[in-house]
Structures are given as structure tokens and as C-alpha cells.
Enzyme design. Structure first.
Site, PDB file in Angstrom:
ATOM      1  N   LYS A  54      63.092   8.638 -12.455  1.00 12.49           N
ATOM      2  CA  LYS A  54      63.670   9.972 -12.694  1.00 12.49           C
ATOM      3  C   LYS A  54      63.269  10.487 -14.073  1.00 12.49           C
ATOM      4  CE  LYS A  54      67.539   8.980  -9.631  1.00 12.49           C
ATOM      5  NZ  LYS A  54      68.920   8.479  -9.527  1.00 12.49           N
ATOM      6  N   GLN A  98      74.099   6.722 -13.336  1.00 15.88           N
ATOM      7  CA  GLN A  98      73.472   5.974 -12.232  1.00 15.88           C
ATOM      8  C   GLN A  98      74.517   5.114 -11.518  1.00 15.88           C
ATOM      9  OE1 GLN A  98      70.299   6.309 -11.112  1.00 15.88           O
ATOM     10  NE2 GLN A  98      70.772   4.861  -9.474  1.00 15.88           N
ATOM     11  N   ASP A 121      73.405  15.816 -10.117  1.00 11.65           N
ATOM     12  CA  ASP A 121      73.475  15.150  -8.806  1.00 11.65           C
ATOM     13  C   ASP A 121      74.286  15.990  -7.819  1.00 11.65           C
ATOM     14  OD1 ASP A 121      71.986  12.885  -8.485  1.00 11.65           O
ATOM     15  OD2 ASP A 121      73.527  11.493  -9.201  1.00 11.65           O
TER      16      ASP A 121
END
Ligand code: NAP
Length: 296
Positions: A54, A98, A121
């Protein structure tokens, strides 16, 4: 007739190129490059790999990125304090914590503390609540990727019967909500199927667009697909493949080889939805920067 293959790798590359162009003009108009901060707690090797991918992807499109590494022994209070600091930092556009966090940490509470404008997200209760209200700020990455694959392949969901197999908070529910919005690239009539669905095949055969996110190989077989339907396979399953050096291969939830003789278009696994998820994370990070700069 064999189905058109919906090439997620190519569509993701196009999205990334567009994000890179928009980042360049954002910076050219005097703004700081969008910045993605990732919080990584513990030593899970898979999480380290994902976070690395990412961060690299962000840099490739002209953004900046950093990873805040915290030991597996970090306390809930320490993780919450890190998120609070990033929430308040005007140089941080997007925050990604994460998952999974080490056991014993109240993960929903940590995720919920991310500010909605920085939740790249799109999975916090506030972000999902905005989606339910029909006024999304950040759309979760995989559902957003599915929508882009449809629209960019010429399959506008508007007015179509869409069936989503799966009702998870990560994929099934948000993709159903997204495609049912009164909005461009949406406006579909959406049905959600799950393990409580009485006759799954009867439901999936109604779908002009079928989205499968069940997490089990062969959940959808060719006979469950309406001839000419468009099929998006979100499933990513590791199955044994002794003929491969690694001993496994990735497969979707749809019986691909037979399904492509019935569908008019279908996304493969790998090379379908998978590559879209990071592309949409980048798109969300740019959006976050634009919101904070007041240019969105
Ligand atoms: P999940 O949390 O396990 O949810 C699966 C959903 O499918 C559940 O709602 C379940 O119903 C339903 N389901 C399972 N088997 C079914 C069946 N035989 N008939 C009808 N419904 C069935 O999984 P998820 O997180 O949504 O992920 C789904 C798949 O997508 C996984 O393979 C995952 O790896 C993949 N994925 C891929 C990406 C990507 O970037 N490509 C991103 C996220 C997820 P119940 O609610 O009744 O149990």
C-alpha cells in the site's frame, strides 16, 4: 459465446494513472501531496507485506506515506493515542489501521476512533452510516472497486437487477448499499443473498449483474447464472494445487470455466477485483486530501 473478461488489472492501472494525474494537479495548485499514514501493530508477516504494497502504491502515484510500527505489546491506550495524533495532524490525509490488531485489543473501538474524513478504508461505523444515509464520504475500497469495474466496462447498474451473494460488513453489505444508491453508477434494484437464502440458485438466476462474495469456491456454478449476466467474483480462496511449486493457487467463488460460457462478461480470479482494492484506497486518499483542502 464465451464471455468478455473484465480485466481488473487493466482497470486498476487506469484508476491509478488517473489518481496520479489528479495528484500532480493538486500539488501543482499549491497543496501538499496527499499523505497516507498506516498504523501497523505487531509482527504478522502478511500484514507487513500488505502494508508495504500500500505504501509503495501511494508513492507511485505521487503521494507520501509512512508506517507507524508499534510492538505487539502496545496497549489499547497507546494505539488510541497514535490514532488521535494522526486525526489531529493536518499533514496526514488518510489513516489506515492494519487489521488484525493483536488479540486483546478492542479493534472496533480503535477503528471507530478514525475521523470520517481520514477513514480511507471506509469501514468505520461513521463511514458506513454515511453510506446508509445515501451521503457517503469514503466508500469501502473493495465495493468501490466492484462499482468501477462495472461502470468502466460499460455495465451501468442503473435499473438492473443486481444480486449480491454475501452480507459481510467488508464486502456484501456495503456493495449492496452502494449499488442501490440514487446516484450515478448505481440506482440498481439490489437483492442480498446469504446462507439463510432458501433457494440460492433461483435468486442468482434473476441477476442481470451477479456479485459473489461468499469466500467459498464454487458457491456459484454455471447453472445458477442467467444467460448473458455480468458476473463479478470477489472471492479469493487459497486452494491446494500440488502441480504448483507453491502448492496452492487462488480461486474465486464462481465456477469460472463453465460460467464464462453462460455469462456475457465475468471477472477472473486472480486479476479481477483484487487489484482494484489498492487502486480505490489511493483514490480515497486523494479524496481525503481534497476534503481537507476544501477542494473536494
Ligand atoms: P465473510 O465475512 O466470510 O462473508 C461471507 C458471506 O457470504 C457471508 O455473509 C455468508 O453468509 C455468505 N455465504 C457464504 N457461503 C454462502 C453460500 N454457500 N450461500 C450463500 N451465502 C454464502 O467474507 P468476506 O470478508 O465478505 O469476503 C468474501 C470473499 O471475498 C472472501 O473470499 C475474501 O477473501 C474475498 N475478498 C476479496 C477482496 C479483494 O480485494 N479481492 C477483498 C475482500 C474480500 P452468512 O452471513 O449467512 O454467514
Amino acid at each position: 459465446m464465451t464471455a468478455q473478461i473484465i480485466d481488473g488489472t487493466a482497470i486498476a492501472a487506469a484508476v491509478r494513472a488517473e489518481v496520479a494525474e489528479r495528484v500532480a494537479s493538486f500539488v501543482a495548485s499549491g497543496h501538499r501531496a496527499p499523505h497516507l499514514s498506516v498504523v501497523l501493530v505487531g509482527d504478522d508477516p502478511a500484514s507487513h507485506t500488505y502494508v508495504g504494497m500500500k505504501g509503495e502504491a501511494a508513492v507511485e502515484v505521487g503521494m507520501t506515506s509512512d508506517t507507524l510500527l508499534m510492538p505487539a505489546t502496545a496497549t489499547f491506550e497507546e494505539i488510541m493515542a497514535t490514532v488521535a495524533r494522526l486525526n489531529a495532524d493536518p499533514n496526514v490525509s488518510g489513516i489506515l489501521v492494519q487489521s488484525p490488531l493483536p488479540s486483546g485489543i478492542d479493534e472496533p473501538a480503535v477503528m471507530s476512533s478514525i475521523r470520517v474524513e481520514k477513514d480511507v478504508d471506509g469501514l468505520t461505523p461513521a463511514s458506513l452510516g454515511r453510506l446508509v444515509q445515501g451521503e457517503p464520504v469514503m466508500v469501502p475500497c473493495t465495493p468501490a472497486g466492484v462499482q468501477q469495474m462495472l461502470v468502466r466496462s460499460g455495465f451501468d447498474p442503473a435499473g438492473k437487477n443486481v444480486v449480491v451473494v454475501g452480507r459481510s460488513m467488508l464486502v456484501g453489505k456495503p456493495v449492496a448499499l452502494l449499488l442501490g444508491l440514487r446516484a450515478a453508477g448505481a440506482n440498481a434494484t439490489v437483492t442480498i443473498a446469504h446462507t439463510g437464502t432458501r433457494d440460492l440458485a433461483a435468486v442468482t438466476r434473476e441477476a442481470e449483474i451477479l456479485i459473489v462474495a461468499a469466500g467459498r469456491p464454487n458457491t456459484v456454478t454455471a447453472d445458477m447464472i442467467r444467460p448473458g449476466a455480468v458476473v463479478i467474483d470477489v472471492g479469493t480462496n487459497r486452494v491446494e494445487a500440488p502441480e504448483r511449486k507453491s502448492g496452492f493457487k487462488l480461486t474465486g467463488d464462481v465456477e469460472f470455466e463453465a460460467a464464462k460460457e453462460v455469462a456475457s462478461a465475468i471477472s477472473p480470479v486472480p486479476g479481477g477485483v483484487g487489484p482494484m482494492t489498492i487502486a480505490m484506497l489511493l483514490s480515497n486518499t486523494l479524496k481525503a486530501a481534497e476534503i481537507q483542502a476544501g477542494t473536494a
